[in-house]
Design a protein around this motif. Structure first.
Motif, PDB file in Angstrom:
ATOM      1  N   ARG A   1       0.837  -1.207   0.000  1.00 41.79           N
ATOM      2  CA  ARG A   1       0.000   0.000   0.000  1.00 41.79           C
ATOM      3  C   ARG A   1       0.871   1.256   0.000  1.00 41.79           C
ATOM      4  N   CYS A   2       1.929   1.251   0.793  1.00 39.76           N
ATOM      5  CA  CYS A   2       2.831   2.403   0.839  1.00 39.76           C
ATOM      6  C   CYS A   2       3.546   2.599  -0.497  1.00 39.76           C
ATOM      7  N   GLU A   3       3.843   1.507  -1.167  1.00 36.36           N
ATOM      8  CA  GLU A   3       4.456   1.574  -2.511  1.00 36.36           C
ATOM      9  C   GLU A   3       3.472   2.221  -3.494  1.00 36.36           C
ATOM     10  N   GLN A   4       2.203   1.845  -3.424  1.00 35.31           N
ATOM     11  CA  GLN A   4       1.188   2.456  -4.303  1.00 35.31           C
ATOM     12  C   GLN A   4       1.079   3.954  -4.045  1.00 35.31           C
ATOM     13  N   ILE A   5       1.082   4.345  -2.780  1.00 38.63           N
ATOM     14  CA  ILE A   5       1.007   5.768  -2.421  1.00 38.63           C
ATOM     15  C   ILE A   5       2.236   6.504  -2.968  1.00 38.63           C
ATOM     16  N   ALA A   6       3.412   5.920  -2.787  1.00 38.39           N
ATOM     17  CA  ALA A   6       4.655   6.560  -3.244  1.00 38.39           C
ATOM     18  C   ALA A   6       4.664   6.742  -4.762  1.00 38.39           C
ATOM     19  N   ARG A   7       4.135   5.775  -5.488  1.00 32.51           N
ATOM     20  CA  ARG A   7       4.110   5.882  -6.954  1.00 32.51           C
ATOM     21  C   ARG A   7       3.058   6.880  -7.428  1.00 32.51           C
ATOM     22  N   ALA A   8       1.970   7.029  -6.665  1.00 34.11           N
ATOM     23  CA  ALA A   8       0.888   7.944  -7.055  1.00 34.11           C
ATOM     24  C   ALA A   8       1.204   9.394  -6.683  1.00 34.11           C
ATOM     25  N   TRP A   9       1.927   9.612  -5.598  1.00 33.79           N
ATOM     26  CA  TRP A   9       2.219  10.960  -5.106  1.00 33.79           C
ATOM     27  C   TRP A   9       3.722  11.185  -5.143  1.00 33.79           C
ATOM     28  N   ARG A  10       4.175  11.822  -6.227  1.00 38.77           N
ATOM     29  CA  ARG A  10       5.616  12.038  -6.419  1.00 38.77           C
ATOM     30  C   ARG A  10       6.017  13.497  -6.316  1.00 38.77           C
ATOM     31  N   ASP A  11       5.051  14.406  -6.398  1.00 34.69           N
ATOM     32  CA  ASP A  11       5.369  15.834  -6.385  1.00 34.69           C
ATOM     33  C   ASP A  11       5.637  16.328  -4.968  1.00 34.69           C
ATOM     34  N   ASN A  12       6.526  17.294  -4.868  1.00 35.46           N
ATOM     35  CA  ASN A  12       6.818  17.959  -3.596  1.00 35.46           C
ATOM     36  C   ASN A  12       7.199  16.973  -2.501  1.00 35.46           C
ATOM     37  N   LEU A  13       8.025  16.019  -2.862  1.00 25.94           N
ATOM     38  CA  LEU A  13       8.522  15.041  -1.896  1.00 25.94           C
ATOM     39  C   LEU A  13      10.038  15.094  -1.842  1.00 25.94           C
ATOM     40  N   LEU A  14      10.557  15.194  -0.636  1.00 28.17           N
ATOM     41  CA  LEU A  14      11.995  15.171  -0.397  1.00 28.17           C
ATOM     42  C   LEU A  14      12.350  13.872   0.303  1.00 28.17           C
TER      43      LEU A  14
ATOM     44  N   VAL B   1      18.207  14.418  11.079  1.00 29.46           N
ATOM     45  CA  VAL B   1      17.640  14.136   9.754  1.00 29.46           C
ATOM     46  C   VAL B   1      16.295  14.846   9.612  1.00 29.46           C
ATOM     47  N   GLY B   2      15.460  14.766  10.640  1.00 29.66           N
ATOM     48  CA  GLY B   2      14.149  15.427  10.595  1.00 29.66           C
ATOM     49  C   GLY B   2      14.288  16.936  10.457  1.00 29.66           C
ATOM     50  N   ILE B   3      15.259  17.512  11.165  1.00 25.11           N
ATOM     51  CA  ILE B   3      15.492  18.957  11.067  1.00 25.11           C
ATOM     52  C   ILE B   3      15.928  19.325   9.652  1.00 25.11           C
ATOM     53  N   ALA B   4      16.821  18.538   9.074  1.00 28.13           N
ATOM     54  CA  ALA B   4      17.289  18.819   7.710  1.00 28.13           C
ATOM     55  C   ALA B   4      16.139  18.721   6.708  1.00 28.13           C
ATOM     56  N   LEU B   5      15.291  17.706   6.849  1.00 23.61           N
ATOM     57  CA  LEU B   5      14.119  17.581   5.973  1.00 23.61           C
ATOM     58  C   LEU B   5      13.178  18.766   6.166  1.00 23.61           C
ATOM     59  N   MET B   6      12.913  19.128   7.420  1.00 21.17           N
ATOM     60  CA  MET B   6      12.024  20.252   7.707  1.00 21.17           C
ATOM     61  C   MET B   6      12.608  21.543   7.151  1.00 21.17           C
ATOM     62  N   ASN B   7      13.900  21.774   7.349  1.00 20.22           N
ATOM     63  CA  ASN B   7      14.535  22.986   6.828  1.00 20.22           C
ATOM     64  C   ASN B   7      14.352  23.102   5.318  1.00 20.22           C
ATOM     65  N   GLU B   8      14.566  22.014   4.613  1.00 19.85           N
ATOM     66  CA  GLU B   8      14.438  22.039   3.151  1.00 19.85           C
ATOM     67  C   GLU B   8      12.988  22.259   2.730  1.00 19.85           C
TER      68      GLU B   8
END
Length: 164
Positions: free
Chosen positions: A46-59, A101-108
């Motif tokens: 299910r998570c793979e399906q979500i990842a393939r369907a929603w690719r925009d604005n993902l870091l 890692v979370g801070i770096a993702l949030m910063n970006e």
């Protein structure tokens, strides 16, 4: 920043890695907070399906070639706060938590939402570790709650980061 990098999700390997982080993090984070029967529906497929369907604005955060975290961001999802940005998801594998890692993702993600005067996110009531992280980052509860159905009713609370 450590031995990891933050990049926009693009490759099949990154999509699959994001799916694994989504799956693993859900089970690491929400066991005991979310209905056990619902948790069984959060499968890697299910998570793979979500990842393939929603690719925009993902870091994705990567340790070498391994995806260890991800963040999804964009314009706030409804018209009530149309000028705001939103962090839709922020997950880091437990083994990498506490390593910024979370801070770096949030910063970006916050940087990519620079045009917005404020940024919102929703956090599951009782997810104290996430709440502490968001509060440390500068997000504050605005008093808004909503009920979502994750097998059984759960409460999400909105937090806002005011920028200007």
């Amino acid at each position: 920043m450590g031995e990891y990098t933050i990049v926009p999700m693009r490759t099949d390997e990154e999509i699959s890695g994001k799916a694994f982080v989504h799956f693993q993090s859900w089970h690491e984070t929400y066991e005991g907070l979310v209905d056990g029967e619902y948790m069984k529906t959060v499968t890697l497929e299910r998570c793979e399906q979500i990842a393939r369907a929603w690719r925009d604005n993902l870091l994705v955060a990567k340790d070498g070639n391994k995806v260890i975290g991800f963040a999804g961001y964009g314009r706030y999802r409804d018209e009530t706060m149309a000028e705001y940005g939103e962090i839709f998801a922020l997950y880091v594998l437990r083994a990498y938590q506490g390593r910024k890692v979370g801070i770096a993702l949030m910063n970006e993600a916050v940087e990519r939402l620079a045009a917005h005067p404020a940024i919102c996110l929703w956090v599951l009531k009782g997810n104290e570790k996430a709440i502490r992280f968001y509060e440390k980052y500068g997000f504050r509860f605005d008093g808004t709650e909503q009920e979502i159905l994750l097998g059984t009713p759960c409460i999400e609370q909105r937090m806002v980061l005011q920028r200007f």
